[in-house]
Motif scaffolding. Structure first.
Motif, short mmCIF file in Angstrom:
data_model
loop_
_atom_site.label_atom_id
_atom_site.label_comp_id
_atom_site.label_asym_id
_atom_site.label_seq_id
_atom_site.Cartn_x
_atom_site.Cartn_y
_atom_site.Cartn_z
N ALA A 69 0.81 -1.28 -0.18
CA ALA A 69 0.01 0.18 -0.19
C ALA A 69 0.80 1.28 -0.01
CB ALA A 69 -1.05 -0.10 1.13
N PRO A 70 1.93 1.51 0.81
CA PRO A 70 2.87 2.51 0.65
C PRO A 70 3.46 2.58 -0.49
CG PRO A 70 2.97 1.64 3.04
CD PRO A 70 2.37 0.51 2.00
N LEU A 71 3.79 1.63 -1.18
CA LEU A 71 4.52 1.57 -2.48
C LEU A 71 3.60 1.96 -3.52
CD1 LEU A 71 7.29 1.04 -3.81
CD2 LEU A 71 6.44 -1.35 -4.51
N LEU A 72 2.34 1.59 -3.48
CA LEU A 72 1.19 1.95 -4.47
C LEU A 72 1.03 3.63 -4.28
CD1 LEU A 72 -1.16 1.16 -6.34
CD2 LEU A 72 -2.50 1.72 -4.14
N LEU A 73 0.92 4.22 -3.07
CA LEU A 73 0.93 5.43 -3.04
C LEU A 73 2.24 6.32 -3.41
CD1 LEU A 73 -0.49 5.60 0.76
CD2 LEU A 73 -1.81 6.01 -1.49
N PHE A 74 3.32 5.70 -3.11
CA PHE A 74 4.66 6.19 -3.66
C PHE A 74 4.78 6.23 -5.26
CE2 PHE A 74 9.20 5.60 -5.01
CZ PHE A 74 9.66 6.83 -4.54
N GLY A 75 4.05 5.22 -5.77
CA GLY A 75 4.15 5.12 -7.07
C GLY A 75 3.13 6.34 -7.60
N ALA A 76 2.21 6.68 -7.11
CA ALA A 76 1.06 7.52 -7.53
C ALA A 76 1.95 8.84 -7.46
CB ALA A 76 -0.29 7.55 -6.67
#
Length: 138
Positions: A69-76
């Motif tokens: 989930a944090p990596l998803l937000l970072f990617g966004a």
């Protein structure tokens, strides 16, 4: 490929890998999640699981307790930054790459290989961008 495209690719790799992890992993641990929902959500996971509670702990650490989930937000954020023409500092890429190297050295058969890839793309994007940054005079 210019720096914006390289950086954007890094963000999309992070988003795609994270989204896949967050969607696919719960299906592979369906019985553990069924147990959580049937017994009660609150305080369902412990840091010292008994052998019979180990599947629930594993399901937690593979989904909401993972870095997906944090990596998803970072990617966004990376994609948004690239679309806005903002630089994503190479330090983020180096940090992500270093973390990935540690992770995959402990568990080579994992999706942890995404981290050095994403980090390398961010570093490459920032290196190409470094010649175009405005100079700040003191």
């Amino acid at each position: 490929m210019n720096n914006v495209n390289i950086t954007r690719v890094a963000g999309w790799v992070a988003i795609a890998g994270s989204a896949f992890h967050l969607v696919a992993t719960p299906f592979s641990r369906g019985s553990a999640w069924s147990e959580v929902f049937s017994l009660g959500w609150w305080n369902a996971v412990t840091l010292k699981p008994t052998p019979e509670r180990l599947p629930v702990a594993e399901a937690f650490w593979l989904t909401p307790g993972s870095f997906a989930a944090p990596l998803l937000l970072f990617g966004a954020l990376v994609v948004w930054s690239a679309n806005q023409g903002h630089r994503v500092p190479a330090a983020f890429g180096w940090g992500l790459a270093a973390w990935g190297v540690v992770a995959v050295s402990l568990l080579p058969a994992s999706p942890g290989w995404m981290f050095p890839l994403i980090g390398g793309l961010i570093v490459a994007g920032d290196r190409q961008c470094s010649g175009t940054r405005p100079k700040v005079s003191a």
